[in-house]
Write a protein that holds these residues in place. Structure first.
Motif, PDB file in Angstrom:
ATOM      1  N   TYR A 286       0.804  -1.214   0.000  1.00  0.00           N
ATOM      2  CA  TYR A 286       0.000   0.000   0.000  1.00  0.00           C
ATOM      3  C   TYR A 286       0.837   1.264   0.000  1.00  0.00           C
ATOM      4  N   ALA A 287       0.388   2.223  -0.777  1.00  0.00           N
ATOM      5  CA  ALA A 287       0.814   3.597  -0.561  1.00  0.00           C
ATOM      6  C   ALA A 287       0.026   4.113   0.645  1.00  0.00           C
ATOM      7  N   MET A 288       0.631   5.033   1.376  1.00  0.00           N
ATOM      8  CA  MET A 288       0.001   5.531   2.587  1.00  0.00           C
ATOM      9  C   MET A 288      -0.126   7.044   2.553  1.00  0.00           C
ATOM     10  N   GLY A 289      -1.181   7.524   3.153  1.00  0.00           N
ATOM     11  CA  GLY A 289      -1.396   8.956   3.188  1.00  0.00           C
ATOM     12  C   GLY A 289      -1.827   9.426   4.566  1.00  0.00           C
TER      13      GLY A 289
ATOM     14  N   GLU B 286      -8.609  17.553   4.745  1.00  0.00           N
ATOM     15  CA  GLU B 286      -7.477  18.093   4.004  1.00  0.00           C
ATOM     16  C   GLU B 286      -6.415  17.021   3.811  1.00  0.00           C
ATOM     17  N   PHE B 287      -5.908  16.943   2.617  1.00  0.00           N
ATOM     18  CA  PHE B 287      -4.836  16.011   2.291  1.00  0.00           C
ATOM     19  C   PHE B 287      -3.529  16.608   2.786  1.00  0.00           C
ATOM     20  N   VAL B 288      -2.863  15.915   3.686  1.00  0.00           N
ATOM     21  CA  VAL B 288      -1.599  16.397   4.241  1.00  0.00           C
ATOM     22  C   VAL B 288      -0.432  15.932   3.386  1.00  0.00           C
ATOM     23  N   GLY B 289      -0.434  14.660   3.031  1.00  0.00           N
ATOM     24  CA  GLY B 289       0.659  14.148   2.223  1.00  0.00           C
ATOM     25  C   GLY B 289       0.585  12.655   2.078  1.00  0.00           C
ATOM     26  N   ALA B 290       1.559  12.116   1.356  1.00  0.00           N
ATOM     27  CA  ALA B 290       1.536  10.692   1.073  1.00  0.00           C
ATOM     28  C   ALA B 290       2.955  10.174   0.867  1.00  0.00           C
ATOM     29  N   ILE B 291       3.060   8.852   0.934  1.00  0.00           N
ATOM     30  CA  ILE B 291       4.335   8.181   0.723  1.00  0.00           C
ATOM     31  C   ILE B 291       4.084   6.919  -0.081  1.00  0.00           C
ATOM     32  N   SER B 292       4.985   6.634  -0.980  1.00  0.00           N
ATOM     33  CA  SER B 292       4.843   5.453  -1.822  1.00  0.00           C
ATOM     34  C   SER B 292       5.070   4.179  -1.016  1.00  0.00           C
ATOM     35  N   TRP B 293       4.728   3.053  -1.613  1.00  0.00           N
ATOM     36  CA  TRP B 293       4.858   1.780  -0.909  1.00  0.00           C
ATOM     37  C   TRP B 293       6.303   1.507  -0.491  1.00  0.00           C
ATOM     38  N   SER B 294       7.248   1.988  -1.284  1.00  0.00           N
ATOM     39  CA  SER B 294       8.655   1.745  -1.001  1.00  0.00           C
ATOM     40  C   SER B 294       9.260   2.803  -0.092  1.00  0.00           C
ATOM     41  N   GLY B 295       8.567   3.909   0.062  1.00  0.00           N
ATOM     42  CA  GLY B 295       9.111   4.999   0.858  1.00  0.00           C
ATOM     43  C   GLY B 295      10.006   5.941   0.089  1.00  0.00           C
TER      44      GLY B 295
ATOM     45  N   TRP C 233      -0.774   0.443  -4.293  1.00  0.00           N
ATOM     46  CA  TRP C 233       0.659   0.727  -4.369  1.00  0.00           C
ATOM     47  C   TRP C 233       1.041   1.386  -5.699  1.00  0.00           C
ATOM     48  N   GLN C 234       0.176   1.212  -6.701  1.00  0.00           N
ATOM     49  CA  GLN C 234       0.516   1.747  -8.024  1.00  0.00           C
ATOM     50  C   GLN C 234       0.335   3.249  -8.149  1.00  0.00           C
ATOM     51  N   MET C 235      -0.306   3.886  -7.170  1.00  0.00           N
ATOM     52  CA  MET C 235      -0.651   5.281  -7.344  1.00  0.00           C
ATOM     53  C   MET C 235       0.582   6.159  -7.485  1.00  0.00           C
ATOM     54  N   THR C 236       0.411   7.212  -8.258  1.00  0.00           N
ATOM     55  CA  THR C 236       1.462   8.212  -8.388  1.00  0.00           C
ATOM     56  C   THR C 236       1.360   9.158  -7.207  1.00  0.00           C
ATOM     57  N   ILE C 237       2.445   9.306  -6.482  1.00  0.00           N
ATOM     58  CA  ILE C 237       2.426  10.118  -5.264  1.00  0.00           C
ATOM     59  C   ILE C 237       2.477  11.591  -5.640  1.00  0.00           C
ATOM     60  N   GLY C 238       1.397  12.277  -5.344  1.00  0.00           N
ATOM     61  CA  GLY C 238       1.299  13.692  -5.659  1.00  0.00           C
ATOM     62  C   GLY C 238      -0.064  14.197  -5.253  1.00  0.00           C
ATOM     63  N   TRP C 239      -0.400  15.391  -5.674  1.00  0.00           N
ATOM     64  CA  TRP C 239      -1.685  15.977  -5.308  1.00  0.00           C
ATOM     65  C   TRP C 239      -2.846  15.099  -5.770  1.00  0.00           C
ATOM     66  N   GLY C 240      -2.680  14.497  -6.919  1.00  0.00           N
ATOM     67  CA  GLY C 240      -3.741  13.668  -7.469  1.00  0.00           C
ATOM     68  C   GLY C 240      -3.995  12.401  -6.693  1.00  0.00           C
ATOM     69  N   ALA C 241      -3.104  12.052  -5.788  1.00  0.00           N
ATOM     70  CA  ALA C 241      -3.267  10.828  -5.032  1.00  0.00           C
ATOM     71  C   ALA C 241      -4.358  10.941  -3.986  1.00  0.00           C
ATOM     72  N   ARG C 242      -4.773  12.162  -3.675  1.00  0.00           N
ATOM     73  CA  ARG C 242      -5.648  12.381  -2.537  1.00  0.00           C
ATOM     74  C   ARG C 242      -6.987  11.653  -2.675  1.00  0.00           C
ATOM     75  N   ASN C 243      -7.408  11.385  -3.893  1.00  0.00           N
ATOM     76  CA  ASN C 243      -8.701  10.740  -4.093  1.00  0.00           C
ATOM     77  C   ASN C 243      -8.599   9.229  -4.273  1.00  0.00           C
ATOM     78  N   GLN C 244      -7.414   8.689  -4.108  1.00  0.00           N
ATOM     79  CA  GLN C 244      -7.219   7.275  -4.378  1.00  0.00           C
ATOM     80  C   GLN C 244      -7.129   6.428  -3.111  1.00  0.00           C
ATOM     81  N   PHE C 245      -7.184   7.062  -1.971  1.00  0.00           N
ATOM     82  CA  PHE C 245      -7.104   6.301  -0.730  1.00  0.00           C
ATOM     83  C   PHE C 245      -8.475   5.752  -0.389  1.00  0.00           C
ATOM     84  N   ASN C 246      -8.521   4.467  -0.060  1.00  0.00           N
ATOM     85  CA  ASN C 246      -9.817   3.829   0.130  1.00  0.00           C
ATOM     86  C   ASN C 246      -9.920   3.021   1.410  1.00  0.00           C
ATOM     87  N   ASN C 247      -8.949   3.154   2.262  1.00  0.00           N
ATOM     88  CA  ASN C 247      -8.951   2.393   3.509  1.00  0.00           C
ATOM     89  C   ASN C 247      -8.472   3.322   4.614  1.00  0.00           C
TER      90      ASN C 247
END
Length: 125
Positions: free
Chosen positions: A31-34, A45-54, A100-114
């Motif tokens: 998982y990518a995490m946010g 508000e979306f604070v930030g995110a990190i890719s699965w690998s960090g 885990w496939q998501m691109t980490i950026g502003w657009g990631a904010r709508n891809q979190f589902n858990n």
């Protein structure tokens, strides 16, 4: 995956806090995490995110340079280090997992589902 955030509290402006989010269940490194936050009467508000690998991170401009997201896949934990806290950082903070496939950026904010339960951060002036 089940998520549980912790580490919130009441601090003075200029202080630091480190939030943790522990995951259980399926493979954390899948998982990518946010991190998100929500204040009373305001939208989440979306604070930030990190890719699965960090290896990739993103921060919303209001926290960039003050907050750092990291993860330890061996401990199934993602962290939010918050420095130089301001009263406007007061909110309930939530961690979230996404594909885990998501691109980490502003657009990631709508891809979190858990989502996990939040932890309250209060910054006094």
């Amino acid at each position: 995956v089940q998520l549980q955030a912790s580490g919130g509290g009441l601090v003075q402006a200029g202080s630091s806090l480190r939030l943790s989010c522990v995951a259980s269940g399926r493979t954390f490194s899948s998982y990518a995490m946010g991190w998100f936050r929500q204040s009373p009467g305001k939208e989440r508000e979306f604070v930030g995110a990190i890719s699965w690998s960090g290896t990739s991170t993103y921060y919303t401009p209001s926290v960039k340079g003050r907050f750092t997201i990291s993860r330890d896949n061996a401990k199934n934990t993602v962290y939010l280090q918050m420095n130089n806290l301001k009263p406007e950082d007061t909110a309930v903070y939530y961690c979230a997992a996404g594909p885990w496939q998501m691109t980490i950026g502003w657009g990631a904010r709508n891809q979190f589902n858990n989502w996990g339960q939040g932890t309250q951060v209060t910054v006094s002036s």
